[in-house]
Scaffold this motif. Structure first.
Motif, PDB file in Angstrom:
ATOM      1  N   SER A  65      24.376 102.180  50.142  1.00  0.00           N
ATOM      2  CA  SER A  65      24.179 100.965  49.338  1.00  0.00           C
ATOM      3  C   SER A  65      25.463 100.502  48.669  1.00  0.00           C
ATOM      4  N   THR A  66      26.344 101.439  48.319  1.00  0.00           N
ATOM      5  CA  THR A  66      27.580 101.053  47.630  1.00  0.00           C
ATOM      6  C   THR A  66      28.522 100.292  48.551  1.00  0.00           C
ATOM      7  N   SER A  67      28.527 100.650  49.829  1.00  0.00           N
ATOM      8  CA  SER A  67      29.365  99.922  50.784  1.00  0.00           C
ATOM      9  C   SER A  67      28.774  98.549  51.087  1.00  0.00           C
ATOM     10  N   LEU A  68      27.467  98.472  51.165  1.00  0.00           N
ATOM     11  CA  LEU A  68      26.802  97.183  51.364  1.00  0.00           C
ATOM     12  C   LEU A  68      27.116  96.253  50.196  1.00  0.00           C
ATOM     13  N   ARG A  69      27.045  96.791  48.986  1.00  0.00           N
ATOM     14  CA  ARG A  69      27.354  95.994  47.805  1.00  0.00           C
ATOM     15  C   ARG A  69      28.799  95.503  47.829  1.00  0.00           C
ATOM     16  N   ALA A  70      29.728  96.396  48.179  1.00  0.00           N
ATOM     17  CA  ALA A  70      31.143  96.014  48.203  1.00  0.00           C
ATOM     18  C   ALA A  70      31.396  94.888  49.195  1.00  0.00           C
ATOM     19  N   GLY A  71      30.752  94.949  50.345  1.00  0.00           N
ATOM     20  CA  GLY A  71      30.939  93.913  51.345  1.00  0.00           C
ATOM     21  C   GLY A  71      30.374  92.572  50.914  1.00  0.00           C
ATOM     22  N   ILE A  72      29.178  92.582  50.344  1.00  0.00           N
ATOM     23  CA  ILE A  72      28.556  91.332  49.900  1.00  0.00           C
ATOM     24  C   ILE A  72      29.348  90.704  48.759  1.00  0.00           C
ATOM     25  N   LEU A  73      29.805  91.517  47.826  1.00  0.00           N
ATOM     26  CA  LEU A  73      30.555  90.985  46.681  1.00  0.00           C
ATOM     27  C   LEU A  73      31.928  90.448  47.079  1.00  0.00           C
ATOM     28  N   ALA A  74      32.428  90.853  48.243  1.00  0.00           N
ATOM     29  CA  ALA A  74      33.734  90.384  48.705  1.00  0.00           C
ATOM     30  C   ALA A  74      33.655  89.020  49.395  1.00  0.00           C
ATOM     31  N   ARG A  81      25.434  82.797  54.376  1.00  0.00           N
ATOM     32  CA  ARG A  81      24.710  83.855  55.087  1.00  0.00           C
ATOM     33  C   ARG A  81      25.717  84.902  55.528  1.00  0.00           C
ATOM     34  N   ALA A  82      25.223  86.106  55.784  1.00  0.00           N
ATOM     35  CA  ALA A  82      26.104  87.188  56.219  1.00  0.00           C
ATOM     36  C   ALA A  82      25.383  88.040  57.249  1.00  0.00           C
ATOM     37  N   VAL A  83      26.144  88.511  58.234  1.00  0.00           N
ATOM     38  CA  VAL A  83      25.620  89.452  59.220  1.00  0.00           C
ATOM     39  C   VAL A  83      26.225  90.809  58.899  1.00  0.00           C
ATOM     40  N   VAL A  84      25.371  91.762  58.566  1.00  0.00           N
ATOM     41  CA  VAL A  84      25.827  93.100  58.190  1.00  0.00           C
ATOM     42  C   VAL A  84      25.858  93.975  59.445  1.00  0.00           C
ATOM     43  N   MET A  85      27.079  94.399  59.800  1.00  0.00           N
ATOM     44  CA  MET A  85      27.285  95.207  61.003  1.00  0.00           C
ATOM     45  C   MET A  85      27.701  96.624  60.618  1.00  0.00           C
ATOM     46  N   LEU A  86      27.484  97.552  61.543  1.00  0.00           N
ATOM     47  CA  LEU A  86      27.860  98.944  61.328  1.00  0.00           C
ATOM     48  C   LEU A  86      29.083  99.282  62.168  1.00  0.00           C
ATOM     49  N   GLY A  87      29.997 100.048  61.604  1.00  0.00           N
ATOM     50  CA  GLY A  87      31.234 100.366  62.285  1.00  0.00           C
ATOM     51  C   GLY A  87      31.087 101.329  63.440  1.00  0.00           C
ATOM     52  N   ASP A  88      29.923 101.968  63.574  1.00  0.00           N
ATOM     53  CA  ASP A  88      29.732 102.946  64.647  1.00  0.00           C
ATOM     54  C   ASP A  88      28.821 102.424  65.755  1.00  0.00           C
ATOM     55  N   MET A  89      28.706 101.083  65.873  1.00  0.00           N
ATOM     56  CA  MET A  89      27.896 100.477  66.931  1.00  0.00           C
ATOM     57  C   MET A  89      28.818  99.668  67.853  1.00  0.00           C
ATOM     58  N   PRO A  90      29.378 100.311  68.880  1.00  0.00           N
ATOM     59  CA  PRO A  90      30.434  99.684  69.672  1.00  0.00           C
ATOM     60  C   PRO A  90      29.978  98.732  70.766  1.00  0.00           C
ATOM     61  N   ALA A  91      28.672  98.602  70.980  1.00  0.00           N
ATOM     62  CA  ALA A  91      28.209  97.776  72.093  1.00  0.00           C
ATOM     63  C   ALA A  91      27.704  96.395  71.665  1.00  0.00           C
ATOM     64  N   SER A 126      20.373  85.651  54.358  1.00  0.00           N
ATOM     65  CA  SER A 126      20.670  84.435  53.600  1.00  0.00           C
ATOM     66  C   SER A 126      21.265  84.809  52.239  1.00  0.00           C
ATOM     67  N   ARG A 127      22.132  83.946  51.720  1.00  0.00           N
ATOM     68  CA  ARG A 127      22.697  84.185  50.390  1.00  0.00           C
ATOM     69  C   ARG A 127      21.605  84.358  49.347  1.00  0.00           C
ATOM     70  N   ARG A 128      20.447  83.775  49.551  1.00  0.00           N
ATOM     71  CA  ARG A 128      19.363  83.892  48.578  1.00  0.00           C
ATOM     72  C   ARG A 128      18.935  85.340  48.364  1.00  0.00           C
ATOM     73  N   LEU A 129      19.247  86.215  49.334  1.00  0.00           N
ATOM     74  CA  LEU A 129      18.897  87.628  49.196  1.00  0.00           C
ATOM     75  C   LEU A 129      20.092  88.506  48.849  1.00  0.00           C
ATOM     76  N   PHE A 130      21.251  87.902  48.650  1.00  0.00           N
ATOM     77  CA  PHE A 130      22.422  88.698  48.267  1.00  0.00           C
ATOM     78  C   PHE A 130      22.180  89.488  46.974  1.00  0.00           C
ATOM     79  N   PRO A 131      21.529  88.897  45.946  1.00  0.00           N
ATOM     80  CA  PRO A 131      21.271  89.691  44.731  1.00  0.00           C
ATOM     81  C   PRO A 131      20.435  90.937  44.994  1.00  0.00           C
ATOM     82  N   ALA A 132      19.476  90.840  45.899  1.00  0.00           N
ATOM     83  CA  ALA A 132      18.651  92.007  46.229  1.00  0.00           C
ATOM     84  C   ALA A 132      19.479  93.073  46.939  1.00  0.00           C
ATOM     85  N   LEU A 133      20.404  92.645  47.789  1.00  0.00           N
ATOM     86  CA  LEU A 133      21.261  93.589  48.505  1.00  0.00           C
ATOM     87  C   LEU A 133      22.197  94.317  47.540  1.00  0.00           C
TER      88      LEU A 133
END
Length: 201
Positions: A65-74, A81-91, A126-133
């Motif tokens: 959750s702390t990394s998710l928060r850091a990304g959204i706040l940046a 809107r934002a697409v949250v991707m994982l660094g270990d999904m290479p395909a 959606s940005r509307r859910l950024f506070p929840a993230l």
């Protein structure tokens, strides 16, 4: 992978994290924000020359959750809107990122990819859910938010299983490398992997 930092481990000669970030850059989404934590310098080096924004998470040991928060706040204020991707999904491919982002509208605030009736990653928000993230805590992702907002979810159909493919172990990395080689050489990757293991034994 206790013997290596998996995000900088090579797959086809390219660091795992670089493949994920190059997929993000192949989409129209901007900016591409990379959250670093463990061995941040190594991740930065693996992404040398790429047009990304780095956001370091000093609290990475406290959970996902702390990394998710850091990304959204940046993200800049104009990002809706934002697409949250994982660094270990290479395909994952850039086209999927665009499809997910494009599925967000005034009624669908979350977009998830679906293959064979199962949901995977990445997920668009959606940005509307950024506070929840950013309110999440501990070593948890955002599944609870998706479950609590079932009526706001758009499912984006996918034809392959890239949305489920992440790499957590050396064996998984080697198996994926063999499958990619097999695709280009027209051989049975599973049989090749079993033969290699038999030789090692």
């Amino acid at each position: 992978m206790p013997e290596a930092h998996k995000l900088t481990a090579p797959l086809g000669g390219v660091p795992l994290v670089r493949r994920a970030v190059e997929a993000a850059l192949a989409s129209t989404a901007r900016p591409v924000v990379v959250v670093t934590g463990h061995e941040a310098d190594g991740v930065r080096a693996a992404l040398g020359g790429l047009d990304v924004v780095f956001a370091h998470n000093p609290d990475f040991a406290a959970g996902l959750s702390t990394s998710l928060r850091a990304g959204i706040l940046a993200l800049p204020e104009q990002v809706d809107r934002a697409v949250v991707m994982l660094g270990d999904m290479p395909a994952i491919e850039g086209a999927l990122v665009d499809r997910l982002a494009g599925a967000i509208d005034t009624e669908r605030l979350i977009a998830v990819p679906v293959a064979q009736g199962k949901r995977g990653n990445p997920v668009a928000w959606s940005r509307r859910l950024f506070p929840a993230l950013t309110a999440l805590a501990g070593d948890v992702g955002a599944r609870a938010i998706i479950a609590a907002n079932a009526g706001l979810v758009a499912e984006v159909a996918c034809e392959d299983e890239a949305i489920f493919l992440d790499v957590d172990t050396r064996d998984e990395l080697e198996a994926l490398a063999l499958h990619e080689l097999a695709e280009h050489a027209d051989v049975d990757a599973d049989a090749a992997l079993e033969a290699m293991r038999a030789e090692d034994a």
